[in-house]
Design an enzyme around this catalytic site. Structure first.
Site, mmCIF file in Angstrom:
data_model
loop_
_atom_site.group_PDB
_atom_site.id
_atom_site.type_symbol
_atom_site.label_atom_id
_atom_site.label_comp_id
_atom_site.label_asym_id
_atom_site.label_seq_id
_atom_site.Cartn_x
_atom_site.Cartn_y
_atom_site.Cartn_z
ATOM 1 N N SER B 194 11.648 5.206 -2.337
ATOM 2 C CA SER B 194 10.631 4.486 -3.074
ATOM 3 C C SER B 194 9.437 5.398 -2.983
ATOM 4 O O SER B 194 8.819 5.786 -2.131
ATOM 5 C CB SER B 194 10.269 3.331 -2.136
ATOM 6 O OG SER B 194 9.263 2.704 -2.849
ATOM 7 N N ALA B 195 8.927 5.623 -4.460
ATOM 8 C CA ALA B 195 7.933 6.470 -4.580
ATOM 9 C C ALA B 195 6.633 6.377 -3.932
ATOM 10 O O ALA B 195 5.890 7.298 -3.459
ATOM 11 C CB ALA B 195 7.682 6.690 -6.184
ATOM 12 N N HIS B 196 6.216 4.999 -3.868
ATOM 13 C CA HIS B 196 4.906 4.654 -3.421
ATOM 14 C C HIS B 196 4.678 4.836 -1.902
ATOM 15 O O HIS B 196 3.736 4.794 -1.496
ATOM 16 C CB HIS B 196 4.266 3.295 -4.046
ATOM 17 C CG HIS B 196 4.931 2.139 -2.808
ATOM 18 N ND1 HIS B 196 4.206 1.353 -2.153
ATOM 19 C CD2 HIS B 196 6.414 1.785 -2.938
ATOM 20 C CE1 HIS B 196 5.178 0.337 -1.684
ATOM 21 N NE2 HIS B 196 6.304 0.614 -2.276
ATOM 22 N N CYS B 320 3.283 -14.928 12.643
ATOM 23 C CA CYS B 320 1.847 -15.524 12.290
ATOM 24 C C CYS B 320 0.985 -14.592 11.684
ATOM 25 O O CYS B 320 -0.373 -14.699 11.771
ATOM 26 C CB CYS B 320 1.116 -16.120 13.590
ATOM 27 S SG CYS B 320 2.258 -16.941 14.819
#
Lengths: 460, 460
Positions: B194-196, B320
Site C-alpha cells: 500500500s503506497a500511503h 473504546c
C-alpha cells in the site's frame, strides 16, 4: 495539439488541481483517527460528501466514494442484485451500456443469474416501452445510462424510471458521461459516476444508493464508506473530485450552449465536406460536447493515426484500434457503420478555432486514407451490367470487404447480387450499414467454408 | 505537532508530491489510447511498473497497480483461492494479519471455504512449525504479513515460505508495513502493499503474482491491469507511488538505523518512567519505526485524547477508541494487555527532540488519567488478609474491572481468590494479562448470570 477525447478522460480542471494540492497537505491522514490530523481529514471528507451529494441530488449518507466509476458500477450492481435476491436473479440493461455494466452483467450470468439486453434504435436510444417489456416478475435490477459514452445520445431516463417504479424494480443509472453537465432526472434508485470524466482526478467514483433501496454489499467487508467501498479513502482526490464537480456545474449551462454549437457545426460540416460519411447518434437529445461519425472505405486505426499526425486526438469505435479486434458494441447495437469511426468529445474550454482547423483537415485526411486503400473516389464507374458476382475478401480486414463490394456493385445488373466472402467480424455490421447508406438491398448472411457470405442485391 | 502514526498513513514524501504534480500534467489521459496524450500516459505507466517491480523484486509483468492495499489483498486472495480451487478450499493465515486479510478470510468462509488461524507467541510472531502444521492437503493459499502493523514484530517469512514451498502451497505476503524499508525475503508467490504506508499517495496498492502461480481474477472482468484491477488507472498517483518507493528505499538504510535507535529509547524510557506498563512486540526482530505499549489502569481513548491535547498524534489498539468497542485482535492473539494501549510509529524524518518531549510528557499524562480513574498509585495497601472476595464490575468499561481487581488483591490472603464479575469484552483479555504482569495466578473464567466471572488467585 487539440485534445478531442474528453469522454475518455478530461484534462484536470484547475479547481481540481488546486483542491488536490491543498488536500495533499491537509488530508493525508486517516479520517477514522481521533487525533487532530485525523479529525481534519474527517472534516474534509464530510464536506466533500456533502458537496457531491448536493450535485447528485441525494442525502450525504446515501453517497459513498469508490476508487473509480467502474468499481462504483460493479459494487452498485452486485449489492443491488444481492439485496433483492429473494425477488429473483434477473438483470435488465440496455445494449449500449458502458463495458463496466456489461462486465458486471456477464459476471452475474456466470454466477447463474439471467440478463436481458434491451435493444436501441438507430440513434442509440432505448424505447421506454421496449424497456418495460424487459422487466419481469423476477427482475432484481434494471440499468440504464443517462447518456451514451460513444455517440452522446441521451436515454429516456425519467420515462424508464417511472416504468421501473411501477414495476417495483430499482433502476441504476450510470451517469458517468452526464453528471458534470447536470443532475440526473429523478426516479433512480442507484446512481454511479466517475470524477475523471468531469475534470476531476482519476481514482474517484461515486455510488449513491437511495434510502429504502435493498442493498447488500458484496465481497470482503470493511469499515470505510459504509462498508460499500473497501480500502483507505483517497481523500485528496475525493476533495478534488467534489470541488471540481461543483465548479464544472457552475460553468455547465454556458459551456453546454457553446460546445453544443461547436458540435452542431461538426455534425453539419462533416456531412457536407466528407463524402460517404454517416454522422450517428441523436442530433438533438444528446450530450453537448460529443459527436461520432463513420467514414466508409476507411479503417479507424489509420484515420486516428493520421489525425494524430495532424495533432488531433480523437478516439474510435472501429475494430483494429488499440487492443480490440471487434467493433464497438454500441455501434453494433445501433446497426450503424463502424468502419472509419471517429468520436470527437470536446473538453470544456475547447476553442472554436481548433474545431475549425479540425474541419479543414479532416476531409483531406479521409480522402488520403481512402486513396491509399484503393477505395472508390466518387460514384463507381458503370461498365456493362453483368450477372451476379462473388467477391473474395477472405483474410482481408475492415474496411477492405466494403471497398471491394463498392467497386463491383456497379458492374452487376439491377436486381442481381454481389456476394462478399469475408471473415472479418466488422463486415457483419458494416455491409448491412453500407447497404442502408447506399440504398442497396442487404439480402442476408450465409455460412461459408471460411467466414460468411454476405449477399447484397443491387437496387439502383 | 508531532505526528507519530506513520503506520496508519505516512505524510506524503516530497518526491511523491513532485511526481504527482508532474504526472497531473503529463499523465491524465487514457494509457489505452493511441494518440500522443495516451502514448505519453502509457510510457509513464510502464516506467512506474518497472520501478515498482524492481523495488518488489519481480518482473514488471508480474505486478499490477490496484486502488489500495486493501483491494490488492482482496483481489490477491480471491484470485489465488479460485486459481487453486481444484486443490481445495482451505486458507491458512496468521492470527495477527491486517483486517483486510481477515475480511477476505471471513468472506471465503461465508462462501463455504474453510480457514485456519495460526496462533502467535507473546511477541506477536508465528512459529514456523506451527504454521507448517496448519497446511493441509486441501490448502489453496497461505497468508503471512511481513511485519505486524500494530506491534512491529517481523514474521519469519523466509522460513514459512520454504515450508509452504515444500507443501506446494502458494504464500501471499502482505508487505504493507515493510516494503518501504526493504524487499521481502524471497519465496513468496503473491505480494501486496500500500503506497500511503511508505509516503506515497492514497489510492495505490500493489499486487504482484509470480509467474507460475495459479491465479484466476474474480469479480467482473476488465481490460486494464491484466484484468486484475478494474477501472481507469489512477496514473498520477501510480507515478507518485513508484517514484516515492524508489526514494524511500534510497534513504531506508540510514533512516532505519536512526529510527531504530529512537524506538529503542522509547522502549527503555517508557518501561523505566511509566509504572505498570507493558512494552509489547519483539524488541529486536521488528520494524525500525514502530513500538507499542500498554498502560495498566488506563483507558485508551482518554490517553489518546490527552496526548492529542499535548499535540502528540498516536493510535491505540484498546477498545473504546474511535468506532470500535472490541480490543485489537492482534493484542488479543498475543495474550498481552490491551488497556491503555498506545502505538507509536515514527514517520521518516522524525526529530529526536520530538521523541524526547513525548517521553517527558507521557508519564505525567498516564499518571493523571490513572488518578482520575481512581487507580492504585503504587503498591496497594495491605490490610489484614481476608478470605476470598468478589468484585462486581458489571456495566463498567475497561480499565475499571482491572483497577477494581488491583485494589482488592492485597486484601485477600495469599492462596485466596478474587472473582471479578465483568461484562466488558476487554476484561477477558486484560485480567489474564494483568495476572501475568503482576505474578498472580489467573485461575479461569466462569459463566455468570450477566457477563463472566474471572477468578484470580493471589500468589504474593
Amino acid at each position: 495539439m487539440p485534445y478531442f477525447d474528453a469522454a475518455s478522460a478530461a484534462p484536470l480542471h484547475p479547481v481540481a488541481r488546486q483542491a488536490l494540492l491543498a488536500a495533499l497537505d491537509e488530508g493525508w491522514a486517516d479520517p477514522a483517527r481521533l487525533y487532530r490530523e485525523g479529525r481534519r481529514a474527517r472534516l474534509l471528507l464530510d464536506a466533500a460528501r456533502e458537496a457531491a451529494a448536493e450535485a447528485v441530488g441525494c442525502r450525504p449518507d446515501e453517497l459513498v466514494f469508490t476508487s473509480s466509476g467502474t468499481t462504483a458500477v460493479h459494487a452498485g450492481i452486485a449489492g443491488a442484485l444481492s439485496g433483492r435476491r429473494r425477488v429473483g436473479r434477473h438483470l435488465a440493461h440496455s445494449a449500449v451500456e458502458h463495458s463496466s455494466v456489461l462486465h458486471a452483467a456477464a459476471a452475474h450470468e456466470a454466477a447463474g443469474g439471467s440478463c436481458t439486453e434491451v435493444p436501441v434504435d438507430r440513434s442509440g436510444a432505448v424505447d421506454p416501452a421496449a424497456y418495460a417489456a424487459a422487466l419481469r416478475a423476477d427482475t432484481a435490477l434494471a440499468c440504464l445510462q443517462s447518456a451514451n459514452h460513444e455517440v452522446g445520445t441521451e436515454q429516456p431516463v425519467a420515462e424508464v424510471a417511472a416504468l421501473c417504479a411501477g414495476a417495483g424494480v430499482p433502476l441504476l443509472v450510470d451517469a458517468a458521461q452526464s453528471l458534470g453537465w447536470g443532475p440526473v432526472p429523478a426516479g433512480w434508485s442507484l446512481l454511479t459516476a466517475s470524477a475523471h470524466k468531469w475534470g476531476g482526478p482519476a481514482g474517484v467514483g461515486l455510488l449513491a444508493v437511495r434510502k429504502g433501496t435493498r442493498f447488500s454489499p458484496q465481497g470482503p467487508g470493511g469499515e470505510r464508506e459504509a462498508g460499500r467501498a473497501p480500502g483507505f479513502e483517497n481523500l485528496p482526490a475525493i476533495v478534488a473530485a467534489a470541488a471540481s464537480l461543483r465548479a464544472v456545474r457552475g460553468e455547465a449551462a454556458a459551456e453546454a450552449v457553446r460546445l453544443r454549437a461547436l458540435v452542431d457545426r461538426i455534425r453539419s460540416v462533416v456531412a457536407e465536406r466528407v463524402p460517404d460519411v454517416e454522422v450517428v447518434g441523436d442530433p438533438v437529445r444528446r450530450l453537448p460536447h460529443l459527436v461520432t461519425f463513420s467514414c466508409l472505405y476507411v479503417d479507424g486505426e489509420t484515420l486516428l493515426h493520421e489525425l494524430d499526425r495532424k495533432e488531433f486526438s480523437v478516439s474510435s469505435g472501429s475494430s483494429c484500434t488499440s487492443s480490440t479486434l471487434t467493433p464497438s458494441h454500441v455501434l453494433k447495437a445501433m446497426g450503424v457503420l463502424s468502419e472509419g469511426n471517429v468520436r470527437v468529445s470536446l473538453p470544456r474550454g475547447t476553442a472554436g478555432a481548433d474545431v475549425d482547423r479540425f474541419l479543414e483537415v479532416l476531409p483531406g485526411v479521409v480522402a488520403e486514407v481512402r486513396e491509399r486503400l484503393g477505395a472508390p473516389v466518387s460514384a463507381p464507374p458503370s461498365p456493362a451490367p453483368a450477372a451476379s458476382r462473388v467477391v473474395d475478401a477472405l483474410g482481408r480486414r475492415c474496411p477492405i470487404p466494403v471497398i471491394e463490394l463498392a467497386k463491383v456493385i456497379g458492374e452487376v445488373a439491377v436486381g442481381a447480387t454481389v456476394t462478399v466472402l469475408a471473415d472479418d467480424e466488422a463486415a457483419r455490421l458494416d455491409i448491412p450499414a453500407w447497404c442502408e447508406m447506399r440504398g442497396q438491398e442487404y439480402v442476408g448472411e450465409e455460412p461459408a467454408d471460411r467466414g460468411s457470405a454476405y449477399v447484397v442485391r443491387r437496387l439502383g
